[in-house]
Design a protein around this motif. Structure first.
Motif, PDB file in Angstrom:
ATOM      1  N   LEU A 143      -5.163   9.820  -9.819  1.00  0.00           N
ATOM      2  CA  LEU A 143      -4.331   9.880  -8.561  1.00  0.00           C
ATOM      3  C   LEU A 143      -4.211   8.537  -7.998  1.00  0.00           C
ATOM      4  N   MET A 144      -5.325   7.742  -7.704  1.00  0.00           N
ATOM      5  CA  MET A 144      -5.593   6.299  -7.203  1.00  0.00           C
ATOM      6  C   MET A 144      -4.759   5.350  -8.204  1.00  0.00           C
ATOM      7  N   THR A 145      -4.885   5.557  -9.404  1.00  0.00           N
ATOM      8  CA  THR A 145      -4.267   4.567 -10.186  1.00  0.00           C
ATOM      9  C   THR A 145      -2.646   4.847 -10.128  1.00  0.00           C
ATOM     10  N   LEU A 146      -2.258   6.258 -10.187  1.00  0.00           N
ATOM     11  CA  LEU A 146      -0.522   6.396  -9.836  1.00  0.00           C
ATOM     12  C   LEU A 146      -0.236   5.960  -8.549  1.00  0.00           C
ATOM     13  N   ALA A 147      -1.102   6.086  -7.417  1.00  0.00           N
ATOM     14  CA  ALA A 147      -0.606   5.791  -6.249  1.00  0.00           C
ATOM     15  C   ALA A 147      -0.624   4.317  -6.007  1.00  0.00           C
ATOM     16  N   SER A 148      -1.398   3.637  -6.896  1.00  0.00           N
ATOM     17  CA  SER A 148      -1.508   2.091  -6.738  1.00  0.00           C
ATOM     18  C   SER A 148      -0.360   1.535  -7.375  1.00  0.00           C
ATOM     19  N   GLY A 149      -0.024   2.289  -8.591  1.00  0.00           N
ATOM     20  CA  GLY A 149       1.441   1.774  -9.213  1.00  0.00           C
ATOM     21  C   GLY A 149       2.711   2.155  -8.347  1.00  0.00           C
ATOM     22  N   ALA A 150       2.644   3.190  -7.878  1.00  0.00           N
ATOM     23  CA  ALA A 150       3.758   3.625  -6.924  1.00  0.00           C
ATOM     24  C   ALA A 150       3.954   2.754  -5.899  1.00  0.00           C
ATOM     25  N   ALA A 151       2.741   2.348  -5.151  1.00  0.00           N
ATOM     26  CA  ALA A 151       2.724   1.239  -4.105  1.00  0.00           C
ATOM     27  C   ALA A 151       3.184  -0.043  -4.345  1.00  0.00           C
ATOM     28  N   VAL A 152       2.928  -0.347  -5.874  1.00  0.00           N
ATOM     29  CA  VAL A 152       3.435  -1.712  -6.374  1.00  0.00           C
ATOM     30  C   VAL A 152       4.945  -1.680  -6.548  1.00  0.00           C
ATOM     31  N   PHE A 153       5.362  -0.592  -7.013  1.00  0.00           N
ATOM     32  CA  PHE A 153       6.769  -0.305  -6.996  1.00  0.00           C
ATOM     33  C   PHE A 153       7.524  -0.377  -5.626  1.00  0.00           C
ATOM     34  N   LEU A 154       7.117   0.422  -4.538  1.00  0.00           N
ATOM     35  CA  LEU A 154       7.536   0.297  -3.182  1.00  0.00           C
ATOM     36  C   LEU A 154       7.209  -1.117  -2.814  1.00  0.00           C
ATOM     37  N   PHE A 155       6.419  -1.997  -3.031  1.00  0.00           N
ATOM     38  CA  PHE A 155       6.250  -3.372  -2.575  1.00  0.00           C
ATOM     39  C   PHE A 155       7.484  -4.062  -2.958  1.00  0.00           C
ATOM     40  N   LEU A 156       7.815  -3.870  -4.375  1.00  0.00           N
ATOM     41  CA  LEU A 156       8.814  -4.702  -4.726  1.00  0.00           C
ATOM     42  C   LEU A 156      10.037  -4.363  -4.472  1.00  0.00           C
ATOM     43  N   ALA A 157      10.275  -2.969  -4.225  1.00  0.00           N
ATOM     44  CA  ALA A 157      11.579  -2.436  -3.545  1.00  0.00           C
ATOM     45  C   ALA A 157      11.962  -3.143  -2.252  1.00  0.00           C
ATOM     46  N   SER A 158      10.706  -2.668  -1.509  1.00  0.00           N
ATOM     47  CA  SER A 158      10.943  -3.272   0.014  1.00  0.00           C
ATOM     48  C   SER A 158      11.056  -4.720   0.216  1.00  0.00           C
ATOM     49  N   ALA A 159      10.264  -5.361  -0.844  1.00  0.00           N
ATOM     50  CA  ALA A 159      10.483  -6.860  -0.646  1.00  0.00           C
ATOM     51  C   ALA A 159      12.072  -7.427  -0.959  1.00  0.00           C
ATOM     52  N   LEU A 160      12.724  -6.625  -1.874  1.00  0.00           N
ATOM     53  CA  LEU A 160      13.915  -6.867  -2.248  1.00  0.00           C
ATOM     54  C   LEU A 160      14.955  -6.347  -1.065  1.00  0.00           C
ATOM     55  N   ALA A 161      14.452  -5.149  -0.380  1.00  0.00           N
ATOM     56  CA  ALA A 161      15.512  -4.924   0.633  1.00  0.00           C
ATOM     57  C   ALA A 161      15.371  -5.912   1.695  1.00  0.00           C
ATOM     58  N   THR A 162      14.169  -6.393   1.991  1.00  0.00           N
ATOM     59  CA  THR A 162      14.103  -7.506   3.084  1.00  0.00           C
ATOM     60  C   THR A 162      14.500  -8.697   3.125  1.00  0.00           C
ATOM     61  N   ASN A 163      14.768  -9.026   1.553  1.00  0.00           N
ATOM     62  CA  ASN A 163      15.235 -10.214   1.181  1.00  0.00           C
ATOM     63  C   ASN A 163      16.630 -10.308   1.592  1.00  0.00           C
ATOM     64  N   ILE A 164      17.594  -8.932   1.430  1.00  0.00           N
ATOM     65  CA  ILE A 164      18.681  -8.926   1.869  1.00  0.00           C
ATOM     66  C   ILE A 164      18.992  -9.102   3.372  1.00  0.00           C
ATOM     67  N   THR A 165      17.954  -8.621   4.196  1.00  0.00           N
ATOM     68  CA  THR A 165      17.987  -8.713   5.781  1.00  0.00           C
ATOM     69  C   THR A 165      16.499  -9.456   5.932  1.00  0.00           C
ATOM     70  N   PRO A 166      16.675 -10.596   5.917  1.00  0.00           N
ATOM     71  CA  PRO A 166      15.179 -11.213   5.767  1.00  0.00           C
ATOM     72  C   PRO A 166      14.728 -11.452   7.302  1.00  0.00           C
ATOM     73  N   LEU A 167      15.234 -10.779   8.079  1.00  0.00           N
ATOM     74  CA  LEU A 167      15.098 -10.706   9.747  1.00  0.00           C
ATOM     75  C   LEU A 167      13.597 -10.217   9.978  1.00  0.00           C
TER      76      LEU A 167
END
Lengths: 235, 196
Positions: free
Chosen positions: A77-101
């Motif tokens: 579970l922890m391994t999967l959660a870690s993977g999911a969090a990495v994905f969300l990190f990348l996704a949210s980083a991408l989203a905040t790049n569009i709105t870098p405020l």
């Protein structure tokens, strides 16, 4: 007399039956050679006992108590959660790049203050008597995020409206929000910040903060590694 | 040997038999070092000795329900000794050969040919200890095992007989022959006996 050579080791260990022990005792009184041999055997035993103790390079006792049944599923579970969090990190980083405020610290603070200000101002017109400038907050989300970067005075009319509209708010309404009220003369200076706030406020959910997901990924990853090591240590 | 009172050991054994893993780990930790030195002196290599002890302890845990009769310590040594001797046999190309030559009473006593240091004064002498290690390593494995169980681990002859699954007379013979061989190696190096 025959020497009891074969019994001498058992003799010094006290492992002979009493009769044999007495026989050897009697023989030793008269036999210097057997006394010498007994002394040599005792000396040999002392040397063997004096050998240094080797130390194992690792723990040899299996860890039996550290692997409850839920450990393995939790690691997965922890391994999967870690993977999911990495994905969300990348996704949210991408989203905040569009709105870098959201990535800048200082404007963020100003924005938060202004956010309260704007919120009050946004409500204020509803309480105002008819005749006050009509403000429609609706356009805010519809405005392109890039509008926020435009210089205040030359911002798109919609954004300008949102910012300037509430400016002539009634003293009563301002009295409810002292920091905003005291900043009233600087309304023009804050115009840009306020505009940013108005525009970015709906997107500033903590869920879009990439650092949150990165921290979560690190925590989950560390937990997965720790659980894995624990499982491997168990036999 | 552990310095814990027998009642404490008995309690831990009872708890371990009831499935208490921590009690078993506690018991195993008390003998870990002794089992290791014993296995190391039988097989001669540290990694093999470590594996043997780890496997033996895990095997002991799995079969703790069948533990009875022997002292717990002797039981652990029995498992580890068997594994160590099996390891030696498996190394041999012809495992059907016995590790020991047939026991007989034709044991010779080499006598000192020249004056040398007194054996009883050599316990702290590194050279003497190294010579003893070499002599032990050259012994047939089953003599070495019996000698170590007696002189290093302090087991009585009766328990050594059970640990090594032989008659007590065989134990007596192996211990004596092993000691004599070590003594002869030292004598051959020029040492003389305390009274010699």
């Amino acid at each position: 007399m025959q020497h009891p050579h074969a019994d001498l080791s058992a003799y010094i260990d006290g492992a002979l039956d009493p009769a044999a022990q007495a026989t050897v005792d009697g023989h030793l009184v008269t036999c210097a050679l057997c006394r010498a041999h007994v002394a040599q055997l005792r000396a040999t035993v002392a040397l063997v006992q004096a050998l240094p103790d080797p130390v194992p390079s690792r723990r040899l006792v299996p860890r039996l108590a550290t692997a409850p049944a839920w450990l393995a599923p939790l690691r997965t579970l922890m391994t999967l959660a870690s993977g999911a969090a990495v994905f969300l990190f990348l996704a949210s980083a991408l989203a905040t790049n569009i709105t870098p405020l959201a990535t800048s610290g200082a404007p963020s603070t100003t924005a938060r203050e202004a956010s309260g200000d704007t919120a009050v101002k946004g409500q204020a017109p509803a309480a105002q008597p008819a005749g006050a400038p009509t403000v429609t907050p609706a356009p805010a989300p519809a405005v392109s995020p890039y509008a926020a970067f435009a210089p205040g005075p030359t911002a798109s009319p919609a954004a300008d409206n949102v910012v300037r509209g509430p400016a002539p708010v009634t003293p009563d309404a301002r009295g409810d929000t002292p920091p905003a009220a005291s900043a009233a003369p600087a309304a023009a200076l804050n115009a840009q910040d306020a505009a940013r706030t108005t525009l970015s406020a709906p997107q500033r959910s903590p869920l879009i903060n990439p650092w949150l997901w990165l921290a979560l990924a690190i925590v989950c990853g560390a937990a997965a590694i720790a659980l894995n090591r624990r499982l491997r240590a168990s036999v | 040997m552990s310095g814990a009172p027998d009642s404490e050991i008995e309690l831990l054994i009872e708890r371990a038999r009831g499935g208490d893993t921590r009690a078993f780990e506690d018991l195993a930790r008390r003998e870990e070092r002794a089992l290791y030195r014993h296995a190391l002196r039988i097989v001669g290599t540290t990694s093999d000795a470590e594996d043997i002890v780890q496997d033996a302890l895990f095997s002991a845990w799995r079969s703790i329900g069948s533990f009875q009769g022997l002292s717990f310590r002797a039981w652990l040594f029995r498992i580890a000794t068997n594994r160590a001797l099996d390891q030696l046999r498996s190394r041999k190309r012809r495992p059907e050969l016995p590790l020991d030559p047939p026991d007989d009473d034709d044991v010779t006593w080499a006598e000192p040919v020249a004056p040398g240091p007194d054996l009883t004064q050599l316990a702290g002498d590194r050279e003497a200890l190294a010579a003893v290690e070499t002599a032990l390593a050259s012994l047939p494995a089953e003599q070495r095992t019996a000698l170590l169980l007696r002189d290093v681990e302090g087991f009585p002859y009766e328990e050594i007989a059970v640990i090594t699954s032989v008659e007590i007379g065989t134990v007596k013979s192996r211990i004596h022959r092993g000691r004599l061989a070590v003594r002869n190696v030292l004598i051959a190096r020029g040492w003389r006996g305390p009274d010699g």
